[in-house]
Design a protein around this motif. Structure first.
Motif, PDB file in Angstrom:
ATOM      1  N   LEU A   1      -1.418  14.666   7.401  1.00  0.00           N
ATOM      2  CA  LEU A   1      -0.778  13.369   7.212  1.00  0.00           C
ATOM      3  C   LEU A   1      -0.990  12.589   8.501  1.00  0.00           C
ATOM      4  O   LEU A   1      -0.487  12.987   9.555  1.00  0.00           O
ATOM      5  CB  LEU A   1       0.714  13.552   6.914  1.00  0.00           C
ATOM      6  CG  LEU A   1       1.551  12.287   6.761  1.00  0.00           C
ATOM      7  CD1 LEU A   1       1.137  11.513   5.499  1.00  0.00           C
ATOM      8  CD2 LEU A   1       3.031  12.632   6.707  1.00  0.00           C
TER       9      LEU A   1
ATOM     10  N   LYS B   1       5.431  10.658  10.478  1.00  0.00           N
ATOM     11  CA  LYS B   1       4.322   9.996   9.789  1.00  0.00           C
ATOM     12  C   LYS B   1       2.988  10.694  10.040  1.00  0.00           C
ATOM     13  O   LYS B   1       2.004  10.366   9.393  1.00  0.00           O
ATOM     14  CB  LYS B   1       4.189   8.536  10.260  1.00  0.00           C
ATOM     15  CG  LYS B   1       5.286   7.638   9.788  1.00  0.00           C
ATOM     16  CD  LYS B   1       5.075   6.162  10.109  1.00  0.00           C
ATOM     17  CE  LYS B   1       4.022   5.853  11.106  1.00  0.00           C
ATOM     18  NZ  LYS B   1       3.888   4.470  11.479  1.00  0.00           N
ATOM     19  N   THR B   2       2.962  11.602  11.011  1.00  0.00           N
ATOM     20  CA  THR B   2       1.693  12.230  11.365  1.00  0.00           C
ATOM     21  C   THR B   2       1.882  13.725  11.585  1.00  0.00           C
ATOM     22  O   THR B   2       2.514  14.135  12.563  1.00  0.00           O
ATOM     23  CB  THR B   2       1.082  11.575  12.620  1.00  0.00           C
ATOM     24  OG1 THR B   2       0.876  10.182  12.356  1.00  0.00           O
ATOM     25  CG2 THR B   2      -0.243  12.209  12.990  1.00  0.00           C
TER      26      THR B   2
ATOM     27  N   THR C   1     -10.742   9.423  14.037  1.00  0.00           N
ATOM     28  CA  THR C   1      -9.322   9.324  13.694  1.00  0.00           C
ATOM     29  C   THR C   1      -8.462  10.202  14.586  1.00  0.00           C
ATOM     30  O   THR C   1      -7.480   9.739  15.175  1.00  0.00           O
ATOM     31  CB  THR C   1      -9.108   9.693  12.206  1.00  0.00           C
ATOM     32  OG1 THR C   1      -9.975   8.882  11.401  1.00  0.00           O
ATOM     33  CG2 THR C   1      -7.669   9.480  11.799  1.00  0.00           C
TER      34      THR C   1
ATOM     35  N   ARG D   1      -0.898   8.612   5.683  1.00  0.00           N
ATOM     36  CA  ARG D   1      -1.961   8.810   4.691  1.00  0.00           C
ATOM     37  C   ARG D   1      -2.391  10.272   4.701  1.00  0.00           C
ATOM     38  O   ARG D   1      -2.709  10.825   5.754  1.00  0.00           O
ATOM     39  CB  ARG D   1      -3.152   7.919   5.019  1.00  0.00           C
ATOM     40  CG  ARG D   1      -4.270   8.036   4.014  1.00  0.00           C
ATOM     41  CD  ARG D   1      -5.336   7.012   4.238  1.00  0.00           C
ATOM     42  NE  ARG D   1      -6.412   7.272   3.306  1.00  0.00           N
ATOM     43  CZ  ARG D   1      -7.674   7.004   3.550  1.00  0.00           C
ATOM     44  NH1 ARG D   1      -8.014   6.443   4.677  1.00  0.00           N
ATOM     45  NH2 ARG D   1      -8.592   7.278   2.656  1.00  0.00           N
TER      46      ARG D   1
ATOM     47  N   TYR E   1      -4.886  13.283   4.145  1.00  0.00           N
ATOM     48  CA  TYR E   1      -6.314  13.568   4.167  1.00  0.00           C
ATOM     49  C   TYR E   1      -6.493  15.024   3.758  1.00  0.00           C
ATOM     50  O   TYR E   1      -6.007  15.929   4.443  1.00  0.00           O
ATOM     51  CB  TYR E   1      -6.903  13.384   5.576  1.00  0.00           C
ATOM     52  CG  TYR E   1      -6.906  11.961   6.073  1.00  0.00           C
ATOM     53  CD1 TYR E   1      -8.042  11.173   5.945  1.00  0.00           C
ATOM     54  CD2 TYR E   1      -5.782  11.408   6.685  1.00  0.00           C
ATOM     55  CE1 TYR E   1      -8.058   9.860   6.405  1.00  0.00           C
ATOM     56  CE2 TYR E   1      -5.789  10.099   7.149  1.00  0.00           C
ATOM     57  CZ  TYR E   1      -6.932   9.336   7.010  1.00  0.00           C
ATOM     58  OH  TYR E   1      -6.943   8.046   7.465  1.00  0.00           O
TER      59      TYR E   1
ATOM     60  N   ASP F   1      -0.678   8.800  10.085  1.00  0.00           N
ATOM     61  CA  ASP F   1      -0.146   7.443   9.926  1.00  0.00           C
ATOM     62  C   ASP F   1       0.189   7.126   8.471  1.00  0.00           C
ATOM     63  O   ASP F   1      -0.143   6.064   7.955  1.00  0.00           O
ATOM     64  CB  ASP F   1      -1.118   6.402  10.486  1.00  0.00           C
ATOM     65  CG  ASP F   1      -1.090   6.340  12.005  1.00  0.00           C
ATOM     66  OD1 ASP F   1      -0.071   6.740  12.604  1.00  0.00           O
ATOM     67  OD2 ASP F   1      -2.090   5.901  12.596  1.00  0.00           O
TER      68      ASP F   1
ATOM     69  N   GLU G   1       0.855  -1.186   0.000  1.00  0.00           N
ATOM     70  CA  GLU G   1       0.000   0.000   0.000  1.00  0.00           C
ATOM     71  C   GLU G   1       0.893   1.238   0.000  1.00  0.00           C
ATOM     72  O   GLU G   1       1.913   1.278   0.680  1.00  0.00           O
ATOM     73  CB  GLU G   1      -0.884  -0.008   1.249  1.00  0.00           C
ATOM     74  CG  GLU G   1      -1.865   1.129   1.282  1.00  0.00           C
ATOM     75  CD  GLU G   1      -2.774   1.069   2.502  1.00  0.00           C
ATOM     76  OE1 GLU G   1      -2.985   2.131   3.095  1.00  0.00           O
ATOM     77  OE2 GLU G   1      -3.241  -0.022   2.844  1.00  0.00           O
ATOM     78  N   HIS G   2       0.508   2.234  -0.779  1.00  0.00           N
ATOM     79  CA  HIS G   2       1.295   3.477  -0.842  1.00  0.00           C
ATOM     80  C   HIS G   2       1.231   4.196   0.501  1.00  0.00           C
ATOM     81  O   HIS G   2       0.169   4.357   1.084  1.00  0.00           O
ATOM     82  CB  HIS G   2       0.747   4.381  -1.948  1.00  0.00           C
ATOM     83  CG  HIS G   2       1.376   5.740  -1.937  1.00  0.00           C
ATOM     84  ND1 HIS G   2       2.664   5.958  -2.378  1.00  0.00           N
ATOM     85  CD2 HIS G   2       0.911   6.939  -1.516  1.00  0.00           C
ATOM     86  CE1 HIS G   2       2.954   7.239  -2.231  1.00  0.00           C
ATOM     87  NE2 HIS G   2       1.902   7.857  -1.721  1.00  0.00           N
ATOM     88  N   MET G   3       2.377   4.622   0.987  1.00  0.00           N
ATOM     89  CA  MET G   3       2.445   5.411   2.220  1.00  0.00           C
ATOM     90  C   MET G   3       2.933   6.803   1.863  1.00  0.00           C
ATOM     91  O   MET G   3       3.966   6.957   1.221  1.00  0.00           O
ATOM     92  CB  MET G   3       3.414   4.767   3.223  1.00  0.00           C
ATOM     93  CG  MET G   3       2.982   3.411   3.739  1.00  0.00           C
ATOM     94  SD  MET G   3       1.524   3.483   4.790  1.00  0.00           S
ATOM     95  CE  MET G   3       2.214   4.115   6.284  1.00  0.00           C
ATOM     96  N   ASP G   4       2.176   7.813   2.266  1.00  0.00           N
ATOM     97  CA  ASP G   4       2.625   9.183   2.082  1.00  0.00           C
ATOM     98  C   ASP G   4       3.647   9.505   3.162  1.00  0.00           C
ATOM     99  O   ASP G   4       3.687   8.881   4.228  1.00  0.00           O
ATOM    100  CB  ASP G   4       1.428  10.137   2.166  1.00  0.00           C
ATOM    101  CG  ASP G   4       0.434   9.922   1.032  1.00  0.00           C
ATOM    102  OD1 ASP G   4       0.848  10.021  -0.135  1.00  0.00           O
ATOM    103  OD2 ASP G   4      -0.743   9.648   1.317  1.00  0.00           O
TER     104      ASP G   4
END
Length: 183
Positions: free
Chosen positions: A25, A78-79, A121, A29, A31, A27, A6-9
């Motif tokens: 961003l 990552k976030t 989330t 992904r 948004y 985890d 799966e692509h991870m941003d």
């Protein structure tokens, strides 16, 4: 046969978004974020003013910063979130890019497009990061959900806009949103 990954941003993707495009961003992904409406911005503005004036009147060292303001919630790249309002009491978390770690108090004003992220989330993310206090302000139903981190778990209290809400990180700060109820 290996499953496709799966692509991870990444943080790089977040920081290289085109000018004017807002996203968070979470985890790995991205948004997208819709532009806020008038009542949303009015609530953010008034809450920022109330909290900022309180801190200034008390001679406090915390800073209240409205969005857009990047928060590297877990300091893990990552976030990156952009809370509507961040109150940061540890100035060592502030950097040129934003806040490196969890703010002490976060307020999100719910928009129709952000409801799932704000209630599910982000609540999970803020809880995991040990944000001391998280408010979800919902102008559609005139409610405020207050989550306070107490002994490693969040306490949840629901208020209407007509009630005075005590800020958990400031025992003598009470906020009422009665003037923001639906007309």
């Amino acid at each position: 046969m290996a499953l496709p990954k799966e692509h991870m941003d990444t943080s790089e993707d977040y920081w290289n978004l085109p000018d004017g495009q807002r996203a968070e961003l979470i985890d790995g992904r991205l948004y997208g974020m819709a532009p806020p409406n008038y009542i949303h911005q009015r609530l953010v503005s008034q809450l920022t003013r109330i909290i900022g004036n309180y801190i200034a009147d008390q001679g406090g060292s915390c800073e209240v910063i409205p969005a857009p303001f990047a928060v590297n919630l877990h300091a893990d790249e990552k976030t990156w979130v952009e809370p509507d309002i961040s109150v940061i009491c540890d100035s060592s978390k502030l950097s040129e890019r934003g806040c490196e770690g969890p703010p002490d108090w976060i307020i999100e004003v719910v928009s129709p497009s952000s409801m799932r992220n704000d209630y599910i989330t982000k609540l999970f993310q803020y809880r995991r990061a040990k944000v001391r206090e998280y408010w979800i302000v919902n102008p559609s139903d005139c409610t405020v959900f207050v989550y306070r981190l107490a002994e490693s778990k969040f306490e949840n209290i629901s208020y209407s806009f007509h009630e005075r809400i005590q800020a958990g990180i400031y025992e003598d700060l009470f906020i009422s949103l009665k003037d923001f109820g639906q007309k």
